[in-house]
Design a protein around this motif. Structure first.
Motif, mmCIF file in Angstrom:
data_model
loop_
_atom_site.group_PDB
_atom_site.id
_atom_site.type_symbol
_atom_site.label_atom_id
_atom_site.label_comp_id
_atom_site.label_asym_id
_atom_site.label_seq_id
_atom_site.Cartn_x
_atom_site.Cartn_y
_atom_site.Cartn_z
ATOM 1 N N TYR A 145 0.763 -1.289 -0.061
ATOM 2 C CA TYR A 145 0.122 0.143 -0.066
ATOM 3 C C TYR A 145 0.676 1.177 -0.200
ATOM 4 C CZ TYR A 145 0.963 0.558 5.055
ATOM 5 O OH TYR A 145 1.398 0.992 6.373
ATOM 6 N N ALA A 146 0.128 2.227 -0.145
ATOM 7 C CA ALA A 146 1.033 3.752 -0.109
ATOM 8 C C ALA A 146 0.289 4.496 0.673
ATOM 9 C CB ALA A 146 0.909 4.186 -1.814
ATOM 10 N N LEU A 165 7.491 7.204 7.759
ATOM 11 C CA LEU A 165 8.285 6.352 8.437
ATOM 12 C C LEU A 165 7.759 5.350 9.235
ATOM 13 C CD1 LEU A 165 11.473 8.255 9.566
ATOM 14 C CD2 LEU A 165 11.371 6.594 7.863
ATOM 15 N N THR A 166 6.548 5.933 9.956
ATOM 16 C CA THR A 166 5.758 5.073 10.807
ATOM 17 C C THR A 166 5.059 3.836 9.954
ATOM 18 O OG1 THR A 166 5.208 6.880 11.925
ATOM 19 C CG2 THR A 166 3.661 5.050 12.321
ATOM 20 N N HIS A 167 4.821 4.080 8.621
ATOM 21 C CA HIS A 167 4.129 3.064 7.982
ATOM 22 C C HIS A 167 5.241 2.238 7.424
ATOM 23 C CE1 HIS A 167 -0.293 4.433 7.496
ATOM 24 N NE2 HIS A 167 0.248 5.507 7.890
ATOM 25 N N TYR A 168 6.068 2.653 7.188
ATOM 26 C CA TYR A 168 7.383 1.885 6.700
ATOM 27 C C TYR A 168 7.654 0.835 7.493
ATOM 28 C CZ TYR A 168 12.151 0.542 4.736
ATOM 29 O OH TYR A 168 13.047 -0.156 4.166
ATOM 30 N N LYS A 169 7.711 1.058 8.698
ATOM 31 C CA LYS A 169 8.075 0.245 10.041
ATOM 32 C C LYS A 169 6.929 -0.746 10.090
ATOM 33 C CE LYS A 169 11.159 3.307 12.584
ATOM 34 N NZ LYS A 169 11.566 4.023 13.683
ATOM 35 N N LEU A 170 5.888 -0.368 10.068
ATOM 36 C CA LEU A 170 4.644 -1.175 10.192
ATOM 37 C C LEU A 170 4.139 -2.158 8.847
ATOM 38 C CD1 LEU A 170 1.719 1.436 11.425
ATOM 39 C CD2 LEU A 170 2.607 -0.315 12.756
ATOM 40 N N LYS A 196 4.863 -4.516 1.457
ATOM 41 C CA LYS A 196 5.823 -3.683 0.617
ATOM 42 C C LYS A 196 5.138 -2.239 1.187
ATOM 43 C CE LYS A 196 7.802 -2.443 -3.680
ATOM 44 N NZ LYS A 196 7.981 -2.735 -5.249
ATOM 45 N N PHE A 197 5.913 -1.344 0.977
ATOM 46 C CA PHE A 197 5.485 0.196 1.433
ATOM 47 C C PHE A 197 5.872 1.143 0.430
ATOM 48 C CE2 PHE A 197 5.763 4.497 3.267
ATOM 49 C CZ PHE A 197 4.077 4.620 3.526
ATOM 50 N N VAL A 198 4.885 1.768 -0.132
ATOM 51 C CA VAL A 198 5.276 2.934 -1.307
ATOM 52 C C VAL A 198 5.220 4.056 -0.756
ATOM 53 C CG1 VAL A 198 4.765 4.051 -3.236
ATOM 54 C CG2 VAL A 198 4.290 1.380 -2.967
ATOM 55 N N PHE A 199 6.442 4.907 -0.575
ATOM 56 C CA PHE A 199 6.393 6.191 -0.004
ATOM 57 C C PHE A 199 5.800 7.381 -1.156
ATOM 58 C CE2 PHE A 199 9.839 3.925 1.905
ATOM 59 C CZ PHE A 199 10.024 4.462 3.285
ATOM 60 N N GLY A 200 4.671 8.029 -0.555
ATOM 61 C CA GLY A 200 3.882 8.993 -1.631
ATOM 62 C C GLY A 200 3.756 10.254 -0.772
ATOM 63 N N LYS A 253 1.890 -2.988 -11.173
ATOM 64 C CA LYS A 253 2.875 -2.484 -11.735
ATOM 65 C C LYS A 253 3.555 -1.048 -11.280
ATOM 66 C CE LYS A 253 1.394 -4.651 -16.186
ATOM 67 N NZ LYS A 253 0.865 -4.429 -17.726
ATOM 68 N N LEU A 254 2.740 -0.284 -10.927
ATOM 69 C CA LEU A 254 3.354 0.840 -10.409
ATOM 70 C C LEU A 254 4.119 0.682 -8.827
ATOM 71 C CD1 LEU A 254 1.650 4.455 -10.090
ATOM 72 C CD2 LEU A 254 2.897 3.389 -8.100
ATOM 73 N N THR A 255 3.567 -0.233 -8.323
ATOM 74 C CA THR A 255 4.039 -0.658 -6.975
ATOM 75 C C THR A 255 5.333 -1.331 -7.135
ATOM 76 O OG1 THR A 255 1.899 -0.816 -5.797
ATOM 77 C CG2 THR A 255 3.822 -2.123 -5.037
ATOM 78 N N ASP A 256 5.461 -2.193 -8.332
ATOM 79 C CA ASP A 256 6.683 -2.782 -8.466
ATOM 80 C C ASP A 256 7.817 -1.818 -9.100
ATOM 81 O OD1 ASP A 256 5.389 -5.268 -8.224
ATOM 82 O OD2 ASP A 256 5.055 -5.958 -10.100
ATOM 83 N N ARG A 257 7.480 -0.816 -9.555
ATOM 84 C CA ARG A 257 8.453 0.145 -9.968
ATOM 85 C C ARG A 257 9.096 1.099 -8.691
ATOM 86 N NH1 ARG A 257 6.141 3.826 -14.567
ATOM 87 N NH2 ARG A 257 8.198 4.516 -14.534
ATOM 88 N N CYS A 258 8.383 0.846 -7.689
ATOM 89 C CA CYS A 258 8.791 1.529 -6.539
ATOM 90 C C CYS A 258 9.471 0.982 -5.401
ATOM 91 C CB CYS A 258 7.532 2.165 -5.832
ATOM 92 S SG CYS A 258 6.529 3.350 -6.754
#
Length: 410
Positions: A36-37, A48-53, A60-64, A263-268
């Motif tokens: 998710y993003a 950063l909170t979401h990245y760790k969660l 996988k986390f997408v930074f947006g 596909k977008l997620t795979d690019r991130c």
């Protein structure tokens, strides 16, 4: 599989979203989605909170970021639009952080804003999408209807400017004008042969049942038909719910919108390392020679006028020993960064103290004018600051006078 890419939380989109970060992660897992993003309004505070969660939940986390963009940040008006940015790599992530900072420091007027020039300068490593009904593709006539010509030209411009890194969002909410806009975008995608399309939910809460809480939180009258968020579908969707919500569009088109979220997620692919030093890199041809160059000036100013010739060998031996250890311990970059911002501060009238902590034991720091106390004369130990057995990087604590700090820096 469908991935929720346009999502807000209560930590970043304050006074708008009510979705709690932990509940978002749990719901994504419950929906059997793999990523998710987060795209908060003008804020990166919860990334950063979401990245760790996400890491903890094996997601996988997408930074947006959903940025506010205007013609020029120097113009103080409220004519801004929304645009979503996603980081493909570390360069993109850093560019998102830079633009978020610029939007508050230089572009804030009611909202933290960037402009198109800032975006073009920082577009490396980014995927860009069109956002919502408040987004960059929405132009209206005086009667409130959509200006198709202006939308078409903007669509062409974004496609030309950003190429394969630009995506058009098809939102799932069932507001009448959203459906009308989606149908309009569908026709234009066919005309321009655009296949970079994604389905998004603009989720501001986790579950459908929370819609009334969200409206209450935002002070929206349920009888106000002109208010945004009147429909109860700004939540995290499953793939089946997306298909149902966009069922007025051709099935193959909707399926492409869904497939493209993956596909977008795979690019991130941004991976952050914790527990390590993440200093910026001081740019020069050779950091060792740069430190020596700075220290030669310090030697002329601090050693030659005050230290007798008979004692200078002690200083030279100490300097060479410190340089050897600092290089092996990878401290030179840190020393140069500290020297750089202190020199800028001193050149701009910001006064610093003599230096605090173990850095006072470094002759190199003294010669670089990072500290003001002679460690040899005062029998201060370099090993307290840096030695090859030390696990963590030492602190450099600098006292500075705040009297004119804000006027000089901000």
């Amino acid at each position: 599989m469908f991935i929720n890419l346009h999502t807000h939380d209560s930590k970043g989109s304050v006074r708008d979203a009510i979705a709690i970060p932990e509940e978002i992660t749990a719901r994504v897992k419950e929906l059997n989605q793999t990523a998710y993003a987060i795209t908060n309004h003008g804020s990166t505070s919860s990334l950063l909170t979401h990245y760790k969660l996400a890491k903890k939940a094996d997601l996988k986390f997408v930074f947006g970021l959903e940025a506010y963009i205007c013609t020029h940040i120097g113009i103080k008006d409220r004519d801004y639009k929304h645009i979503c940015l996603f980081a493909k790599d570390m360069t993109g992530y850093l560019n998102i952080l830079k633009m978020a900072t610029i939007s508050y420091d230089k572009g804030f007027y009611y909202k933290p804003r960037i402009d198109w020039n800032i975006l073009r300068e920082h577009q490396e490593g980014l995927i860009i999408s069109s956002a919502c009904l408040g987004g960059i593709l929405v132009f209206r006539n005086e009667d409130g209807s959509f200006n198709e010509m202006a939308i078409f030209h903007e669509l062409e411009k974004c496609k030309n400017d950003f190429g394969d890194n630009f995506y058009i969002e098809f939102h799932t909410n069932q507001m009448k004008e959203q459906i009308e806009f989606n149908k309009l975008l569908y026709r234009m995608c066919n005309d321009l042969n655009i296949t970079n399309i994604i389905a998004t939910c603009d989720a501001h809460y986790v579950l459908k049942e929370q819609a009334w809480v969200h409206r209450y939180w935002n002070g929206i009258d349920e009888n106000d038909e002109k208010a945004y968020y009147q429909t109860d579908d700004f939540y995290l969707h499953s793939e089946d719910e997306v298909k149902k919500a966009l069922s007025y569009l051709p099935k193959d088109f909707v399926q492409l919108c869904i497939d493209n979220t993956v596909k977008l997620t795979d690019r991130c692919n941004v991976e952050l390392k914790f527990g390590e030093d993440n200093f910026p890199i001081y740019k020069c041809d050779n950091q060792v020679e740069k430190v020596k160059e700075i220290c030669r000036i310090g030697w002329k100013d601090k050693i030659i006028p005050f230290i007798p010739k008979d004692n200078r060998q002690v200083y030279l031996d100490r300097f060479l020993e410190e340089m050897n250890i600092l290089e092996k311990a990878n401290y030179l970059n840190m020393m140069l960064i500290t020297w750089d911002y202190m020199k800028w501060g001193q050149d701009n009238g910001i006064r610093f103290g003599v230096g605090r902590g173990s850095v006072g034991g470094s002759l190199v720091a003294y010669l670089m004018d990072i500290t003001k106390v002679d460690p040899v004369k005062n029998n201060l130990y370099f090993s307290r600051f840096c030695n090859l057995h030390r696990v963590t990087t030492a602190d450099r604590i600098m006292s500075l006078w705040l009297g004119n700090f804000h006027s000089k820096v901000c």
